[in-house]
Design an enzyme around this catalytic site. Structure first.
Site, PDB file in Angstrom:
ATOM      1  N   ASN A 151      40.225 -27.935 -64.045  1.00 52.85           N
ATOM      2  CA  ASN A 151      39.646 -27.190 -65.174  1.00 52.85           C
ATOM      3  C   ASN A 151      39.235 -25.758 -64.804  1.00 52.85           C
ATOM      4  OD1 ASN A 151      37.586 -28.244 -63.599  1.00 52.85           O
ATOM      5  ND2 ASN A 151      36.219 -28.607 -65.332  1.00 52.85           N
ATOM      6  N   THR A 230      37.892 -41.498 -58.863  1.00 52.94           N
ATOM      7  CA  THR A 230      38.568 -40.903 -57.701  1.00 52.94           C
ATOM      8  C   THR A 230      37.535 -40.617 -56.615  1.00 52.94           C
ATOM      9  OG1 THR A 230      39.936 -39.766 -59.343  1.00 52.94           O
ATOM     10  CG2 THR A 230      40.305 -39.201 -57.046  1.00 52.94           C
ATOM     11  N   GLU A 248      31.336 -33.806 -56.618  1.00 52.20           N
ATOM     12  CA  GLU A 248      31.033 -33.182 -57.916  1.00 52.20           C
ATOM     13  C   GLU A 248      31.874 -33.919 -58.950  1.00 52.20           C
ATOM     14  OE1 GLU A 248      28.874 -30.819 -58.627  1.00 52.20           O
ATOM     15  OE2 GLU A 248      28.264 -30.348 -56.587  1.00 52.20           O
ATOM     16  N   GLY A 250      32.095 -36.576 -62.767  1.00 53.07           N
ATOM     17  CA  GLY A 250      32.062 -36.441 -64.219  1.00 53.07           C
ATOM     18  C   GLY A 250      30.682 -36.624 -64.820  1.00 53.07           C
ATOM     19  N   CYS A 282      32.787 -30.374 -66.937  1.00 51.32           N
ATOM     20  CA  CYS A 282      32.094 -31.584 -66.485  1.00 51.32           C
ATOM     21  C   CYS A 282      30.674 -31.707 -67.028  1.00 51.32           C
ATOM     22  CB  CYS A 282      32.062 -31.601 -64.963  1.00 51.32           C
ATOM     23  SG  CYS A 282      31.408 -30.072 -64.275  1.00 51.32           S
ATOM     24  N   GLY A 457      27.424 -37.633 -58.823  1.00 49.34           N
ATOM     25  CA  GLY A 457      27.675 -36.845 -57.628  1.00 49.34           C
ATOM     26  C   GLY A 457      26.744 -37.088 -56.477  1.00 49.34           C
ATOM     27  N   GLU A 461      26.430 -28.012 -54.902  1.00 49.52           N
ATOM     28  CA  GLU A 461      27.158 -26.765 -54.666  1.00 49.52           C
ATOM     29  C   GLU A 461      26.253 -25.626 -55.128  1.00 49.52           C
ATOM     30  OE1 GLU A 461      31.090 -27.329 -56.545  1.00 49.52           O
ATOM     31  OE2 GLU A 461      31.831 -27.654 -54.514  1.00 49.52           O
TER      32      GLU A 461
HETATM   33  P1  NAD Z   1      40.889 -36.383 -60.637  1.00 48.42           P
HETATM   34  O1  NAD Z   1      39.843 -37.225 -60.047  1.00 48.42           O
HETATM   35  O2  NAD Z   1      42.025 -37.022 -61.340  1.00 48.42           O
HETATM   36  O3  NAD Z   1      41.565 -35.443 -59.535  1.00 48.42           O
HETATM   37  C1  NAD Z   1      40.796 -34.551 -58.746  1.00 48.42           C
HETATM   38  C2  NAD Z   1      41.536 -34.224 -57.478  1.00 48.42           C
HETATM   39  O4  NAD Z   1      41.633 -35.394 -56.670  1.00 48.42           O
HETATM   40  C3  NAD Z   1      42.967 -33.744 -57.671  1.00 48.42           C
HETATM   41  O5  NAD Z   1      43.201 -32.709 -56.759  1.00 48.42           O
HETATM   42  C4  NAD Z   1      43.793 -34.978 -57.296  1.00 48.42           C
HETATM   43  O6  NAD Z   1      45.076 -34.679 -56.831  1.00 48.42           O
HETATM   44  C5  NAD Z   1      42.956 -35.589 -56.205  1.00 48.42           C
HETATM   45  N1  NAD Z   1      43.123 -37.019 -55.984  1.00 48.42           N
HETATM   46  C6  NAD Z   1      43.534 -37.965 -56.852  1.00 48.42           C
HETATM   47  N2  NAD Z   1      43.477 -39.186 -56.277  1.00 48.42           N
HETATM   48  C7  NAD Z   1      43.012 -39.004 -55.013  1.00 48.42           C
HETATM   49  C8  NAD Z   1      42.721 -39.888 -53.928  1.00 48.42           C
HETATM   50  N3  NAD Z   1      42.887 -41.197 -54.028  1.00 48.42           N
HETATM   51  N4  NAD Z   1      42.246 -39.357 -52.783  1.00 48.42           N
HETATM   52  C9  NAD Z   1      42.030 -38.036 -52.661  1.00 48.42           C
HETATM   53  N5  NAD Z   1      42.294 -37.147 -53.663  1.00 48.42           N
HETATM   54  C10 NAD Z   1      42.770 -37.633 -54.825  1.00 48.42           C
HETATM   55  O7  NAD Z   1      40.113 -35.367 -61.613  1.00 48.42           O
HETATM   56  P2  NAD Z   1      40.754 -34.284 -62.586  1.00 48.42           P
HETATM   57  O8  NAD Z   1      41.395 -35.010 -63.724  1.00 48.42           O
HETATM   58  O9  NAD Z   1      41.552 -33.318 -61.794  1.00 48.42           O
HETATM   59  O10 NAD Z   1      39.468 -33.507 -63.101  1.00 48.42           O
HETATM   60  C11 NAD Z   1      38.687 -33.910 -64.178  1.00 48.42           C
HETATM   61  C12 NAD Z   1      37.426 -34.591 -63.697  1.00 48.42           C
HETATM   62  O11 NAD Z   1      36.725 -33.724 -62.810  1.00 48.42           O
HETATM   63  C13 NAD Z   1      36.431 -34.907 -64.797  1.00 48.42           C
HETATM   64  O12 NAD Z   1      35.902 -36.188 -64.598  1.00 48.42           O
HETATM   65  C14 NAD Z   1      35.346 -33.866 -64.611  1.00 48.42           C
HETATM   66  O13 NAD Z   1      34.085 -34.246 -65.115  1.00 48.42           O
HETATM   67  C15 NAD Z   1      35.347 -33.680 -63.139  1.00 48.42           C
HETATM   68  N6  NAD Z   1      34.774 -32.378 -62.771  1.00 48.42           N
HETATM   69  C16 NAD Z   1      33.544 -32.349 -62.183  1.00 48.42           C
HETATM   70  C17 NAD Z   1      32.967 -31.125 -61.844  1.00 48.42           C
HETATM   71  C18 NAD Z   1      31.592 -31.049 -61.217  1.00 48.42           C
HETATM   72  O14 NAD Z   1      31.265 -30.012 -60.653  1.00 48.42           O
HETATM   73  N7  NAD Z   1      30.775 -32.087 -61.279  1.00 48.42           N
HETATM   74  C19 NAD Z   1      33.661 -29.940 -62.086  1.00 48.42           C
HETATM   75  C20 NAD Z   1      34.919 -30.017 -62.674  1.00 48.42           C
HETATM   76  C21 NAD Z   1      35.470 -31.247 -63.003  1.00 48.42           C
END
Ligand code: NAD
Length: 487
Positions: A151, A230, A248, A250, A282, A457, A461
């Site tokens: 995002n 994840t 960090e 959801g 998020c 989380g 950060e």
């Molecule tokens: P995701 O968990 O699908 O993927 C995140 C990253 O993890 C990607 O780079 C992906 O390739 C990698 N990944 C996937 N499976 C993995 C594994 N088994 N081991 C290691 N790495 C792996 O998340 P997304 O769809 O990319 O992002 C959306 C989510 O992120 C939402 O839930 C959102 O709330 C969260 N988010 C949180 C913050 C925060 O600061 N708290 C900020 C932005 C997004």
């Protein structure tokens, strides 16, 4: 027309993989492939570790003030190239140019600048113990991995590399496979600024490459941004080599609007916290609890402003303020949640369908959607949707709404709107969330620590404390007199 192919960025330059495997990246607003990226195979993975080891040796030997000076150069380049980088983010993510142009690069640069400034100020302790004394050193961890979500791709790469590099670590960063270009641009900028080769490496790919990073014993820490599910996998894998983790994750954050609030301001916050970046943030306040005395006024204004003020379309058009969702799959997921909301008895106040704007007819758009008549146990009120979908609920009693707001396994953010200063603090102190706003929503300056409670989380950060998460303390005892020994 052939599209560019980007290689992994290792040891200060692009490096070709051996398998030749690539993946395609699409522009979410057009459904067209815009470029391909080589996947980090075993050859690249090994090279990344070797490169980071060498990078770490060079970087950690520099004084903090030397590192700071170089990082500040990178900050200046980021700012100079704002528009070029913002465009990369718009084409990768589908978010509106009007956001990327003033937020994405800017907030990334701010965080590197902040930690560049803090690095030389980090000090150890010393204390006398009789005639002897001890002192402590704040030493870097070694090689840190960063794994990013899609995002805010460049901002996430900056937020993870800023404190890590300021503290003297080397980084191997894996951006999301949906948005891989921003991190490459950052890697090039670090080199141009004078960061030694190998200090910041970018490996590309999906879950398998992430899994390799989390399992690799040469890596001391993983800072992860992504979904809760994840995050659990990442933490479990990191436990195999007892890596330090920052998570960090959801949220499903509540915003409480009391009956003495400035209702228009609260509507602004609700719209920002649900429709900015087409709802893919998020910390979004996707559960809006409105006091029954101002409920009707709130939803009337919300409906009018949502229907009149939101312009969806080609995200590069500066007038557009609602972009495309990241992928077709994600669009379908969001629409699936909307169907579920209707099935479970919520009422659509506005929106609810896919959108096909004239200027971007093939993009993955979803109408800004507001549900009313929501109940706490509905799926749309319980689960993170990560799209432009807001649930509005009614409340009457302060204690009751606090209990309802806290009734979730997530705890990323929360907000309160009220003019009663004592109630504002009393309520916010009881909300189980790591990032809170009073009469405001969404601002996240570099100075302010951010991170989640409960399953949203671990660690933080930004803010001063984050630097501690990228260093380890070495205690050194100094004997000043003869050792007394029974042997
Ligand atoms: P995701 O968990 O699908 O993927 C995140 C990253 O993890 C990607 O780079 C992906 O390739 C990698 N990944 C996937 N499976 C993995 C594994 N088994 N081991 C290691 N790495 C792996 O998340 P997304 O769809 O990319 O992002 C959306 C989510 O992120 C939402 O839930 C959102 O709330 C969260 N988010 C949180 C913050 C925060 O600061 N708290 C900020 C932005 C997004």
């Amino acid at each position: 027309m052939t599209t560019p192919v980007y290689e992994n960025f290792i040891n200060g330059h692009f490096l070709k993989n051996q398998t030749g495997d690539t993946f395609a990246v699409k522009n979410p607003a057009t459904d067209e492939v815009i470029y391909h990226v080589e996947i980090a195979d075993e050859f690249i993975q090994n090279a990344a570790i070797e490169s980071a080891k060498q990078g770490f040796a060079a970087w950690s030997a520099m004084t903090p003030i030397e590192r700071s000076r170089i990082l500040l150069k990178a900050v200046a380049i980021l700012r100079e190239r704002n528009d070029e980088l913002a465009k990369v983010e718009v084409l990768d993510t589908g978010k509106p140019w009007q956001e990327a142009e003033c937020v994405d690069v800017e907030t990334g640069a701010d965080v590197i600048e902040y930690f560049a400034g803090l690095a030389p100020a980090q000090v150890g302790q010393q204390q006398m113990v009789g005639n002897d004394f001890y002192y402590t050193r704040k030493e870097p961890l070694g090689i840190c991995a960063g794994i990013g979500a899609w995002n805010y791709p460049l901002q996430i790469a900056c937020w993870k590399s800023g404190p890590a590099l300021a503290a003297g670590n080397a980084v191997i960063f894996k951006p999301s496979e949906e948005t891989p270009l921003g991190a490459i641009k950052l890697a090039e900028i670090f080199i141009e600024a004078g960061v030694p080769a190998g200090v910041f490496n970018v490996v590309q790919g999906a879950a398998e490459v992430g899994q390799w990073l989390t399992a690799n014993p040469n890596i001391e820490k993983v800072s992860f941004t992504g979904e809760v599910g994840t995050g659990k996998k990442v933490m479990a894998s990191a436990a195999g080599s007892l890596k330090d983790v920052t998570m960090e994750l959801g949220g499903k954050s509540p915003l409480l609007v009391f009956d003495d609030a400035d209702v228009s301001q609260a509507v602004s916050a609700a719209m920002l916290g649900n429709f900015y970046t087409q709802g893919e943030i998020c910390t979004n306040c996707t559960r809006i609890y409105v006091h029954k005395n101002v409920y009707q006024q709130f939803i009337d204004e919300l409906k009018t402003r949502t229907e009149q003020n939101i312009i969806a379309g080609d995200p590069m058009d500066p007038e557009v303020n609602l972009g495309a969702l990241i992928s077709k799959k994600h669009q379908e997921l969001v629409l699936g949640y909307i169907d579920k909301g209707v099935q479970e008895g919520a009422t659509l106040l506005t929106g609810g369908k896919a959108l096909s704007p004239a200027s971007a007819p093939n993009g993955y758009f979803v109408e800004p959607t507001v549900f009313v008549d929501c109940k706490d146990d509905m799926t749309i009120v319980k689960e993170e949707i990560f799209g432009p979908v807001m649930s509005v609920l009614v409340f009457d009693d302060e204690d009751d709404v606090i209990q309802r707001a806290n009734d979730t396994h997530l705890g990323l953010a929360a907000g309160v709107f009220t003019k009663d200063i004592q109630r504002a603090h009393r309520v916010i102190h009881q909300l189980q969330a790591g990032i809170c706003w009073i009469n405001s929503y969404g601002n996240s300056p570099a100075e302010m620590p951010v991170g989640g409670y409960k399953q949203s989380g671990i660690g933080r950060e930004n803010g001063i404390e984050t630097l501690d998460h990228y260093t380890q303390t070495k205690s050194i005892y100094v004997g000043m007199s003869n050792i007394e020994s029974p042997f």
